[in-house]
Scaffold this motif. Structure first.
Motif, PDB file in Angstrom:
ATOM      1  N   ALA A  13       0.888  -1.248  -0.010  1.00  0.00           N
ATOM      2  CA  ALA A  13      -0.216   0.042  -0.089  1.00  0.00           C
ATOM      3  C   ALA A  13       0.910   1.271  -0.159  1.00  0.00           C
ATOM      4  O   ALA A  13       0.554   2.089  -0.622  1.00  0.00           O
ATOM      5  CB  ALA A  13      -0.980  -0.017   1.073  1.00  0.00           C
ATOM      6  N   LEU A  14       1.876   1.295   0.750  1.00  0.00           N
ATOM      7  CA  LEU A  14       2.655   2.494   0.792  1.00  0.00           C
ATOM      8  C   LEU A  14       3.408   2.428  -0.594  1.00  0.00           C
ATOM      9  O   LEU A  14       3.758   3.918  -0.613  1.00  0.00           O
ATOM     10  CB  LEU A  14       3.797   2.398   2.363  1.00  0.00           C
ATOM     11  CG  LEU A  14       3.267   2.458   3.325  1.00  0.00           C
ATOM     12  CD1 LEU A  14       4.193   2.005   4.438  1.00  0.00           C
ATOM     13  CD2 LEU A  14       2.356   3.869   3.671  1.00  0.00           C
ATOM     14  N   ALA A  15       4.160   1.557  -1.015  1.00  0.00           N
ATOM     15  CA  ALA A  15       4.870   1.575  -2.152  1.00  0.00           C
ATOM     16  C   ALA A  15       3.913   2.151  -3.327  1.00  0.00           C
ATOM     17  O   ALA A  15       4.300   3.050  -4.052  1.00  0.00           O
ATOM     18  CB  ALA A  15       5.286   0.379  -2.590  1.00  0.00           C
ATOM     19  N   ALA A  16       2.733   1.543  -3.294  1.00  0.00           N
ATOM     20  CA  ALA A  16       1.788   2.051  -4.381  1.00  0.00           C
ATOM     21  C   ALA A  16       1.424   3.473  -4.389  1.00  0.00           C
ATOM     22  O   ALA A  16       1.090   4.118  -5.342  1.00  0.00           O
ATOM     23  CB  ALA A  16       0.443   1.179  -4.443  1.00  0.00           C
ATOM     24  N   ALA A  17       1.080   3.900  -3.306  1.00  0.00           N
ATOM     25  CA  ALA A  17       0.765   5.341  -2.967  1.00  0.00           C
ATOM     26  C   ALA A  17       1.748   6.403  -3.353  1.00  0.00           C
ATOM     27  O   ALA A  17       1.563   7.154  -3.996  1.00  0.00           O
ATOM     28  CB  ALA A  17       0.260   5.487  -1.581  1.00  0.00           C
ATOM     29  N   LEU A  18       3.149   5.852  -3.065  1.00  0.00           N
ATOM     30  CA  LEU A  18       4.218   6.837  -3.471  1.00  0.00           C
ATOM     31  C   LEU A  18       4.349   6.821  -4.889  1.00  0.00           C
ATOM     32  O   LEU A  18       4.614   7.811  -5.346  1.00  0.00           O
ATOM     33  CB  LEU A  18       5.487   5.996  -2.536  1.00  0.00           C
ATOM     34  CG  LEU A  18       5.485   6.534  -1.046  1.00  0.00           C
ATOM     35  CD1 LEU A  18       6.797   5.771  -0.604  1.00  0.00           C
ATOM     36  CD2 LEU A  18       5.425   8.059  -0.850  1.00  0.00           C
ATOM     37  N   LEU A  19       4.188   5.765  -5.622  1.00  0.00           N
ATOM     38  CA  LEU A  19       4.440   5.792  -6.943  1.00  0.00           C
ATOM     39  C   LEU A  19       3.059   6.232  -7.526  1.00  0.00           C
ATOM     40  O   LEU A  19       3.504   6.880  -8.773  1.00  0.00           O
ATOM     41  CB  LEU A  19       4.493   4.189  -7.502  1.00  0.00           C
ATOM     42  CG  LEU A  19       5.603   3.112  -7.317  1.00  0.00           C
ATOM     43  CD1 LEU A  19       5.503   2.014  -7.468  1.00  0.00           C
ATOM     44  CD2 LEU A  19       6.843   3.933  -8.282  1.00  0.00           C
ATOM     45  N   CYS A  20       1.983   6.405  -6.973  1.00  0.00           N
ATOM     46  CA  CYS A  20       0.894   6.943  -7.629  1.00  0.00           C
ATOM     47  C   CYS A  20       1.293   8.518  -7.707  1.00  0.00           C
ATOM     48  O   CYS A  20       1.013   9.187  -8.808  1.00  0.00           O
ATOM     49  CB  CYS A  20      -0.466   6.876  -6.796  1.00  0.00           C
ATOM     50  SG  CYS A  20      -1.404   5.299  -7.325  1.00  0.00           S
ATOM     51  N   VAL A  21       1.668   8.955  -6.524  1.00  0.00           N
ATOM     52  CA  VAL A  21       2.160  10.549  -6.436  1.00  0.00           C
ATOM     53  C   VAL A  21       3.141  10.621  -7.477  1.00  0.00           C
ATOM     54  O   VAL A  21       3.069  11.643  -8.285  1.00  0.00           O
ATOM     55  CB  VAL A  21       2.533  10.763  -4.995  1.00  0.00           C
ATOM     56  CG1 VAL A  21       3.099  12.125  -4.965  1.00  0.00           C
ATOM     57  CG2 VAL A  21       1.688  10.642  -4.163  1.00  0.00           C
ATOM     58  N   ALA A  22       4.060   9.843  -7.692  1.00  0.00           N
ATOM     59  CA  ALA A  22       5.324  10.269  -8.448  1.00  0.00           C
ATOM     60  C   ALA A  22       4.997   9.897  -9.998  1.00  0.00           C
ATOM     61  O   ALA A  22       5.657  10.710 -10.595  1.00  0.00           O
ATOM     62  CB  ALA A  22       6.458   9.139  -8.151  1.00  0.00           C
ATOM     63  N   LEU A  23       4.203   9.295 -10.273  1.00  0.00           N
ATOM     64  CA  LEU A  23       3.878   9.084 -11.799  1.00  0.00           C
ATOM     65  C   LEU A  23       2.524   9.755 -12.130  1.00  0.00           C
ATOM     66  O   LEU A  23       2.623   9.941 -13.369  1.00  0.00           O
ATOM     67  CB  LEU A  23       3.213   7.387 -11.615  1.00  0.00           C
ATOM     68  CG  LEU A  23       4.560   6.076 -11.680  1.00  0.00           C
ATOM     69  CD1 LEU A  23       3.748   4.781 -11.726  1.00  0.00           C
ATOM     70  CD2 LEU A  23       5.527   6.429 -12.875  1.00  0.00           C
ATOM     71  N   ARG A  24       1.993  10.290 -11.574  1.00  0.00           N
ATOM     72  CA  ARG A  24       0.821  11.115 -11.895  1.00  0.00           C
ATOM     73  C   ARG A  24       0.927  12.176 -12.595  1.00  0.00           C
ATOM     74  O   ARG A  24       0.329  12.491 -13.934  1.00  0.00           O
ATOM     75  CB  ARG A  24      -0.308  11.572 -10.680  1.00  0.00           C
ATOM     76  CG  ARG A  24      -1.469  12.184 -11.307  1.00  0.00           C
ATOM     77  CD  ARG A  24      -2.523  12.625  -9.802  1.00  0.00           C
ATOM     78  NE  ARG A  24      -3.586  13.090 -10.475  1.00  0.00           N
ATOM     79  CZ  ARG A  24      -3.794  14.200 -10.736  1.00  0.00           C
ATOM     80  NH1 ARG A  24      -2.964  15.167 -10.715  1.00  0.00           N
ATOM     81  NH2 ARG A  24      -5.012  14.770 -11.192  1.00  0.00           N
ATOM     82  N   PRO A  25       2.173  13.170 -12.662  1.00  0.00           N
ATOM     83  CA  PRO A  25       2.294  14.199 -13.330  1.00  0.00           C
ATOM     84  C   PRO A  25       2.667  13.697 -14.794  1.00  0.00           C
ATOM     85  O   PRO A  25       2.382  14.259 -15.804  1.00  0.00           O
ATOM     86  CB  PRO A  25       3.704  14.986 -12.696  1.00  0.00           C
ATOM     87  CG  PRO A  25       3.305  14.459 -11.539  1.00  0.00           C
ATOM     88  CD  PRO A  25       2.681  13.129 -11.198  1.00  0.00           C
ATOM     89  N   LEU A  26       3.441  12.417 -14.821  1.00  0.00           N
ATOM     90  CA  LEU A  26       3.829  11.935 -16.218  1.00  0.00           C
ATOM     91  C   LEU A  26       2.719  11.339 -16.885  1.00  0.00           C
ATOM     92  O   LEU A  26       2.599  11.552 -18.194  1.00  0.00           O
ATOM     93  CB  LEU A  26       4.781  10.954 -16.066  1.00  0.00           C
ATOM     94  CG  LEU A  26       5.475  10.252 -16.910  1.00  0.00           C
ATOM     95  CD1 LEU A  26       6.415  11.181 -17.907  1.00  0.00           C
ATOM     96  CD2 LEU A  26       6.458   9.098 -16.740  1.00  0.00           C
ATOM     97  N   LEU A  27       1.875  10.583 -16.208  1.00  0.00           N
ATOM     98  CA  LEU A  27       0.681  10.091 -16.713  1.00  0.00           C
ATOM     99  C   LEU A  27      -0.422  11.255 -17.127  1.00  0.00           C
ATOM    100  O   LEU A  27      -1.020  11.186 -18.187  1.00  0.00           O
ATOM    101  CB  LEU A  27      -0.292   9.312 -15.778  1.00  0.00           C
ATOM    102  CG  LEU A  27       0.504   7.849 -15.326  1.00  0.00           C
ATOM    103  CD1 LEU A  27      -0.002   7.089 -14.291  1.00  0.00           C
ATOM    104  CD2 LEU A  27       0.972   7.073 -16.402  1.00  0.00           C
TER     105      LEU A  27
END
Length: 339
Positions: A13-27
């Motif tokens: 859950a923590l890894a997925a949440a952090l990746l969502c934050v990191a990836l969202r501008p690119l997506l």
């Protein structure tokens, strides 16, 4: 290590949440989902959150394997499943960016499902005395491909995949802790559950991020594999009960569209959960009811495992069918008629 089953969903859950934050501008820049005939959203929204879900889940499972290595073929099977899911994620990503022809998409999905079926579960038989191996494998392949697609079809509303798959994955993670399924299956279920929970805040209505096909297709594959493993323990009724809402909504809708002569591979808004939003249900009301039903289905699946009597298992399945049917009927009925 006794704490591993509890740590897996938290790490995922923590890894997925952090990746969502990191990836969202690119997506946001490169992977916008624009509204179409199937969409429930009205503005372009970034898709690809499934990348974070899968990465979080697999990272957590990899750490679990590092801390507590599994004996025999269990670790290799997890690698095969992860490989098949990643390959299917690539198919989904391709389809998200540049839609594939329906026939090619189906062939690639079947190849990924078949790879997992043959390489990750070569010894697993559900009906060894009733069906020849080739027939059982063909049916399992068909069921797996359908499950991959139905999860994709059902991913058309904010939070609905979370509401549908989290209770299923949590139940299977608990089954792993209880020894009903093997630890590898339990860890994979826990990782999937955690990954979706980490994604959930970004997908809550009104969603800031969608799974995309890059997420829904491999999540369908992982869910199908987990249910196949559960059925292989003899808990066939429980494996039917757990995904019943998603299976019923998608399958009934498919046959209705076939009966009307519609092109079933084209976008549409005729699923029961989609009808519900047109019949006066809010998005939160729909997903809340789906989540509540799935928690009840998980409890009924647990009872079907605990009660070895065929009559008791049939009773649990019958009650699950009844409750699912009642919710589908409610979604298909305008709210005003309820008084």
């Amino acid at each position: 290590m006794a704490l591993v089953p509890f740590a897996v969903p938290i790490v995922a859950a923590l890894a997925a949440a952090l990746l969502c934050v990191a990836l969202r501008p690119l997506l946001q820049r490169y992977a916008l989902a624009r509204p179409n005939a199937r969409s429930s959203h009205k503005v372009p929204t970034p898709q690809g959150g499934g990348i974070a879900v899968l990465a979080g889940a697999f990272l957590a499972v990899a750490l679990a394997l590092r801390l507590s290595p599994l004996e025999g073929e269990a670790g290799r099977s997890l690698l095969v499943v992860a490989g098949g899911a990643c390959a299917l994620a690539l198919v989904g990503a391709w389809d998200d960016i540049r839609p594939l022809p329906a026939g090619l998409r189906l062939v690639l999905q079947a190849a990924c499902v078949g790879f997992v079926l043959i390489r990750a579960a070569p010894e697993l038989r559900l009906f060894p005395e009733a069906l020849p191996l080739a027939v059982e494998r063909a049916l399992a392949l068909l069921a797996g491909v359908w499950f991959v697609n139905l999860v994709n079809f059902m991913d058309g509303l904010d939070w609905i995949t979370v509401a549908g798959i989290v209770p299923l994955a949590a139940a299977l993670a608990l089954a792993g802790m209880a020894g009903v399924v093997d630890p590898a299956t339990g860890w994979l279920a826990a990782g999937l559950c955690g990954g979706l929970l980490g994604f959930a805040p970004f997908n809550r209505p009104v969603a800031k991020l969608f799974l995309g096909d890059v997420g829904s297709l491999p999540i369908g594959l992982l869910s199908a594999y987990l249910l196949y493993r559960l059925a292989g323990t003899g808990a066939f009724a429980a494996a039917l009960i757990l995904p019943l809402y998603h299976v019923a909504d998608a399958t009934i809708t498919l046959f209705r569209r076939l009966a009307r002569g519609e092109k079933v591979w084209q976008a549409h808004r005729s699923h029961f959960y989609q009808q519900a939003t047109g019949n006066g249900f809010s998005v939160r009301a729909v997903v809340g009811r789906v989540a509540a039903l799935n928690v009840v289905l998980a409890a009924l699946a647990g009872l079907a495992i605990a009660w070895t009597s065929l009559w008791a298992q049939a009773g649990c399945l019958a009650l699950a069918v009844l409750l699912t049917g009642l919710l589908l009927r409610a979604f298909a009925t305008p709210r005003a008629s309820h008084g």
